[in-house]
Design a protein around this motif. Structure first.
Motif, mmCIF file in Angstrom:
data_model
loop_
_atom_site.group_PDB
_atom_site.id
_atom_site.type_symbol
_atom_site.label_atom_id
_atom_site.label_comp_id
_atom_site.label_asym_id
_atom_site.label_seq_id
_atom_site.Cartn_x
_atom_site.Cartn_y
_atom_site.Cartn_z
ATOM 1 N N GLY A 27 0.817 -1.218 0.000
ATOM 2 C CA GLY A 27 0.000 0.000 0.000
ATOM 3 C C GLY A 27 0.842 1.255 0.000
ATOM 4 O O GLY A 27 2.027 1.240 -0.300
ATOM 5 N N THR B 137 1.224 5.459 4.975
ATOM 6 C CA THR B 137 0.034 5.135 5.759
ATOM 7 C C THR B 137 0.227 5.273 7.258
ATOM 8 O O THR B 137 -0.559 5.917 7.948
ATOM 9 N N ARG C 252 -5.386 8.611 7.025
ATOM 10 C CA ARG C 252 -5.411 7.261 6.472
ATOM 11 C C ARG C 252 -6.748 6.574 6.636
ATOM 12 O O ARG C 252 -7.447 6.751 7.629
ATOM 13 N N GLU D 235 -8.631 2.516 5.456
ATOM 14 C CA GLU D 235 -8.229 1.123 5.342
ATOM 15 C C GLU D 235 -7.622 0.820 3.985
ATOM 16 O O GLU D 235 -6.692 0.036 3.864
ATOM 17 N N ARG D 236 -8.161 1.457 2.941
ATOM 18 C CA ARG D 236 -7.681 1.155 1.599
ATOM 19 C C ARG D 236 -6.218 1.547 1.417
ATOM 20 O O ARG D 236 -5.501 0.946 0.609
ATOM 21 N N CYS D 237 -5.775 2.557 2.181
ATOM 22 C CA CYS D 237 -4.412 3.052 2.016
ATOM 23 C C CYS D 237 -3.380 1.966 2.290
ATOM 24 O O CYS D 237 -2.385 1.843 1.580
ATOM 25 N N ARG E 198 -3.762 -1.162 1.951
ATOM 26 C CA ARG E 198 -3.883 -2.279 1.011
ATOM 27 C C ARG E 198 -3.342 -1.956 -0.357
ATOM 28 O O ARG E 198 -2.718 -2.787 -1.009
ATOM 29 N N GLU E 199 -3.655 -0.752 -0.817
ATOM 30 C CA GLU E 199 -3.459 -0.472 -2.230
ATOM 31 C C GLU E 199 -2.799 0.885 -2.433
ATOM 32 O O GLU E 199 -3.260 1.897 -1.929
ATOM 33 N N PRO F 67 -2.232 4.191 -4.102
ATOM 34 C CA PRO F 67 -3.048 4.999 -5.004
ATOM 35 C C PRO F 67 -2.263 5.418 -6.246
ATOM 36 O O PRO F 67 -1.049 5.610 -6.178
ATOM 37 N N TRP G 274 -5.653 8.599 -1.921
ATOM 38 C CA TRP G 274 -7.060 8.276 -2.060
ATOM 39 C C TRP G 274 -7.943 9.363 -1.435
ATOM 40 O O TRP G 274 -8.992 9.702 -1.956
ATOM 41 N N GLU H 95 -11.792 8.388 -1.481
ATOM 42 C CA GLU H 95 -12.179 7.783 -0.214
ATOM 43 C C GLU H 95 -12.435 8.901 0.775
ATOM 44 O O GLU H 95 -11.833 9.957 0.702
ATOM 45 N N SER I 69 -12.215 10.180 4.609
ATOM 46 C CA SER I 69 -11.462 9.864 5.818
ATOM 47 C C SER I 69 -12.280 10.238 7.040
ATOM 48 O O SER I 69 -12.957 11.262 7.049
#
Lengths: 366, 311, 292
Positions: free
Chosen positions: A305, A309, A315, A317-319, A321-322, A324, A338, A344, A346
């Motif tokens: 990710g 993060t 931050r 949750e997606r940060c 994982r993946e 941007p 994100w 996304e 926050s």
């Protein structure tokens, strides 16, 4: 503020200043690994940026951000064990330097692309006169007679502001001060009128006053020749002074890329905001200096990710994982986040980007 | 630069005096009674007294000291106890053999050692490097007299390619006689110099100015020689001085192995025969050479390193 | 904001403590081999009187210069003495000198070096001058010059070898002492009122032990080599007492008779010295990585 991912996530951005001419240098998806065995770590991870002909670009980041390795990779000077360029393209005037056989690189180094380094005290050969060292830079690429070469050396010494050039050409490096030696380094770099000058932290090891002089020299050189400049530094102030565009790197990735004004007035990436926040201001001396909480991740500990993060106040949750892609923020600016891109939301209170340069007393980061 | 040379020379004077003092302490003070050591346990009191008077050992020790210093500085070494030849002559006849052996061996060692070291550094961790390192390890461990004896057995005795002993007369003959002894010393030397070159060169190649040279567009050979080796010469020169001295001390044993004339051989047989004046002179000559070589290395440094040469 | 320089070569993360010891041996066949040789050497040296097939001094005119055979694995020399037995006793001889002399030199040298370093001033300068001068001499030359005055014989040789090594130890001890002297806890000890002797004993010495230990290992090899050289020259261990050095010397005088004494003794010296050198390098890598 409109924000949408670029086609191909920033890999084929239009030239920032609107010209449609091909960039002088185009780095695409550069990846450099270090270490052997099962888990080598990536010092540079998918880095992309461009430098237009005659332009000036700065790369800013802390230690461990991969900025130096990036600059060394352009000339393929990364020490081969333990380092390894494992992916990407570095296109100089359209030619991918990474595809060239190694034996071709010495032709390009010094002649088309020149580089100066951080430590002027140790970057010059102690047993050669500086005249010989500058002369060598010429000798390697141009068959000039000794006479003409000598004159060019004097000329260069004058241009970089060394007094009594003719006399000093026969002196040895240990007879010069740090600032003078860095000027000599610049003279060496300019000897064959390169199209691109890479300067890796050229003033870090110098006193503040000397620093200013060397920067002035670099600005002057840019004004009088058409040499493009790639300036690497941890100091945003220096980059703002000299460069037109800024690339912000963190833990091996580019997190923001934009022109200087936009970056300073409307930083799009939380890390950039943190950097700007950390610059002490005259009006601010009552408070403690702001520091981005946490520290740069150790090499090899960064996952898939976004590397920022763990330290990022925005931050989600997606940060983790993946990573941007680079989102566009206005005409001249892209950043990989994100949350600030609006993709996304926050939970933290997101302050709208403000013109930090004008803020009376910016509060702590949300 | 002349000033630098001058000051080094001036520095050498107290060093020589200090050396002579140490030699004096070793020869006269340490053994207790030099007369007893020289003549053995069965000497009579008169023999001992006679010896002491002849050798000037019956005057107070501090007087002996000044007499000693003076004698040594004026090369008044006295006469051999065995055959009454003036010791100066003995030394003068044998010194050239030792010097030529030392110089030839060092030359051979340099000519092979430096290229080996460069190869080992450039092809680091590959075959040439491993080979050189192995060679160095063995070279450090093997006693030079053993190597000499082996070479003697194989090449002189069994194959008959080289003479078994002697120094030779006339230039070519001397070179012929010198070959095996010099080769012995040179092999050990080149192991040492090779390793030193490798280490120094590797260290220098890691420096910032080498990176600058590459960034300028210099090709590898130029980087290695003009920028690398040129700077590695400094520590190599010190090593060279040490090596020269080691060769000198090794020559003593080698002269014995190959039955060659030389200062070492003179000293050793003098020790065996308890020829006191010769022992004294031999020790002083060796000590003097040590000081001389160190001085030369110092001077060489001021020539090679512009940081010292140019203010 | 951090002003550190960005490192271009990245350091690998720290290892746990005993991994270092493991690293000393793992993947380093040379070191393992060296340890084996050293252990063998010590064993042979200690057990020589029990494992030697013959009395090393026993002469026999019936079996002069015999080549290797079932009865005499390495043959006999010109006096009919069994070469193998002489070599085994020679190992014993080498071990004794190899241990005693460096230990003696270490004690004396450390004492000198620590004194010079700790007290400083004119004592220090005089001592340093002498030490540097002695260090300028190759060990063998120094040993020869002292042996020239004293002659051969056991205690003389111990003395000579020890003296040859004292300057080296002294210099290392002095350098370490100087470094340690700067440490704040020394100042604290003085302030509290500890006597000089206590300070040296309890604070300075333990901290300089590492480099001294490294030196010791390397100098066992040098001591063995030096003793062999001196014996070869005739100013070391005196015949008929066997030393690898004087075996070669006798062998040279008998070179037309049998080369085996020379071959055997020289090989022994080379292998043992090599083993100690390799071990010393490995110990240094372990204890003192900066100087590796």
């Amino acid at each position: 503020m409109a924000s949408r991912p670029l086609a191909n996530a920033g890999r084929e951005a239009r030239p920032a200043d609107g010209r449609t001419a091909a960039p002088l240098l185009k780095v695409a998806d550069l990846t450099v690994e270090f270490g052997r065995g099962l888990s080598p770590f990536r010092a540079v991870n998918g880095v992309s940026f461009e430098i237009p002909a005659g332009g000036s670009v700065g790369i800013v980041g802390e230690s461990g951000s991969g900025k130096s390795v990036t600059s060394l990779s352009i000339l393929r000077l990364v020490p081969e064990p333990p380092g390894r360029i494992v992916g990407g393209r570095i296109e100089f005037e359209g030619v991918n330097l990474l595809d060239l056989p190694r034996s071709r690189m010495p032709d390009i180094r010094g002649r088309d692309i020149a580089m100066i380094f951080q430590e002027p005290m140790s970057s010059l050969n102690p047993v050669m006169t500086i005249g010989d060292q500058i002369g060598e830079a010429i000798l390697l690429h141009e068959p000039l007679s000794r006479e003409k070469r000598h004159r060019r050396v004097i000329d260069l010494l004058n241009r970089v502001g060394i007094p009594d050039a003719a006399g000093r050409a026969d002196a040895y490096p240990h007879q010069f001060s740090g600032g003078m030696r860095q000027r000599v380094m610049i003279a060496i770099a300019l000897a064959c009128s390169p199209k691109l000058l890479i300067a890796d932290e050229p003033t870090t090891a110098l006193d503040v006053t000397i620093q200013a002089q060397v920067l002035e020299l670099m600005k002057e050189i840019r004004a009088t020749t058409n040499t493009a400049l790639l300036l690497i530094s941890h100091d945003l102030g220096i980059i703002a002074d000299v460069c037109e565009r800024v690339i912000v790197m963190y833990a091996g990735r580019v997190v923001e890329d934009g022109d200087v004004r936009s970056i300073f007035h409307r930083p799009a990436h939380p890390y950039t905001r943190g950097l700007l926040q950390s610059i002490p201001r005259l009006r601010d001396d009552r408070r403690r200096l702001y520091q981005i909480p946490g520290s740069v991740p150790l090499p090899g500990t960064v996952g898939e990710g976004c590397p920022f993060t763990s330290r990022c106040p925005l931050r989600v949750e997606r940060c983790a994982r993946e990573m941007p892609p680079m989102f566009r923020f206005g005409d001249q600016q892209t950043a990989a986040c994100w949350v600030t891109a609006g993709v996304e939301a926050s939970p933290a209170e997101v302050r709208p980007p403000e013109d930090l340069a004008d803020a009376a007393s910016p509060g702590p980061m949300p | 630069m002349l000033r630098v040379i001058g000051s080094r020379l001036v520095d050498a004077v107290p060093t020589i005096l200090l050396v002579l003092t140490l030699v004096f302490i070793t020869l006269r003070v340490l053994p207790g009674d030099p007369a007893l050591v020289a003549l053995g346990d069965y000497a009579t009191a008169e023999q001992l007294a006679l010896f002491r008077r002849q050798m000037g050992l019956d005057i107070p020790i501090w007087q002996q000291y000044f007499v000693f210093i003076w004698d040594m500085l004026t090369l008044d070494f006295g006469q051999s106890l065995i055959n009454r030849t003036p010791v100066v002559q003995l030394i003068g006849e044998n010194l050239p053999y030792t010097i030529e052996l030392t110089l030839v061996a060092t030359g051979m060692g340099l000519v092979t050692g430096i290229p080996l070291g460069v190869m080992a550094a450039v092809w680091r961790n590959r075959l040439p490097d491993t080979g050189v390192r192995l060679f160095s390890l063995v070279g450090y461990a093997i006693p030079d007299f053993y190597l000499g004896a082996l070479l003697l057995i194989v090449f002189a005795l069994n194959l008959g390619w080289f003479p078994i002993n002697g120094g030779g007369t006339g230039f070519l003959d001397r070179m012929y006689h010198i070959f095996l002894p010099a080769l012995t010393l040179a092999m050990v030397k080149s192991a040492f110099i090779g390793r030193l070159t490798r280490t120094s060169l590797l260290e220098v190649l890691g420096r910032d100015y080498v990176r600058t040279a590459r960034a300028k567009g210099a090709r590898e050979p130029r980087v290695i020689f003009r920028h690398g080796l040129r700077n590695a010469l400094l520590p190599i020169t010190t090593g060279l001085g040490l090596s020269l001295l080691a060769t000198l001390s090794g020559s003593v044993a080698i002269e014995l192995v190959f039955n060659r004339p030389g200062i070492g051989e003179v000293l050793i047989s003098a020790i065996a025969k308890r020829d006191y004046p010769v022992i004294q002179a031999g020790v002083v000559v060796f000590a003097f050479f040590v000081v001389l070589v160190n001085l030369l290395v110092d001077l060489a440094y001021s020539v090679i390193d512009p940081r010292i040469r140019v203010r | 904001m951090a002003v550190d320089r960005e490192p271009v070569d990245f350091a690998l993360p720290e290892e746990p403590r005993f991994a270092a010891l493991h690293r000393l041996f793992a993947g380093r066949p040379a070191t393992i081999l060296a340890v084996v040789v050293v252990v063998l050497f010590v064993a042979v040296a200690l057990l020589a009187p029990w494992i030697a097939p013959y009395d090393p001094l026993a002469q026999s005119y019936l079996r002069i210069n015999a080549y290797p055979s079932a009865e005499h694995w390495l043959g006999t020399d010109q006096f009919g003495r069994d070469v193998l037995s002489r070599l085994l006793y020679g190992a014993r001889n080498s071990l004794i000198f190899g241990l005693i002399s460096p230990v003696l030199a270490a004690i004396v040298g450390t004492a000198l070096g620590v004194t010079a370093g700790y007290f400083g001033g004119i004592v220090d300068r005089a001592a340093t001058r002498v030490i540097d001068l002695l260090l300028a001499f190759p060990e063998l030359l120094l040993a020869i010059m002292i042996a020239a005055a004293l002659g051969g014989g056991f205690w003389n040789v111990v003395f000579v070898i020890a003296v040859a090594f004292v300057p080296g130890f002294a210099r290392v001890a002095r350098a370490s002492t100087l470094a340690v002297k700067q440490e704040p806890y020394i100042e604290a000890s003085v302030a509290v009122g500890l006597s000089t002797r206590r300070i040296i004993w309890r604070h300075v010495l333990p901290n300089i032990s590492a480099p001294v230990v490294v030196l010791m290992t390397l100098w066992v090899a040098s001591a063995i080599r030096l003793e062999a050289s001196l014996s070869f020259l005739g100013i070391g261990t005196q015949p008929p007492q066997p030393s690898w050095g004087n075996i070669i010397r006798d062998g040279l005088g008998n070179i037309f008779g049998s080369p085996w004494p020379i071959i055997g003794a020289g090989f022994a010296i080379t292998v043992v010295v090599l083993a100690f050198n390799v071990l010393g390098d490995a110990v240094r890598d372990l204890l003192d990585p900066e100087t590796a």
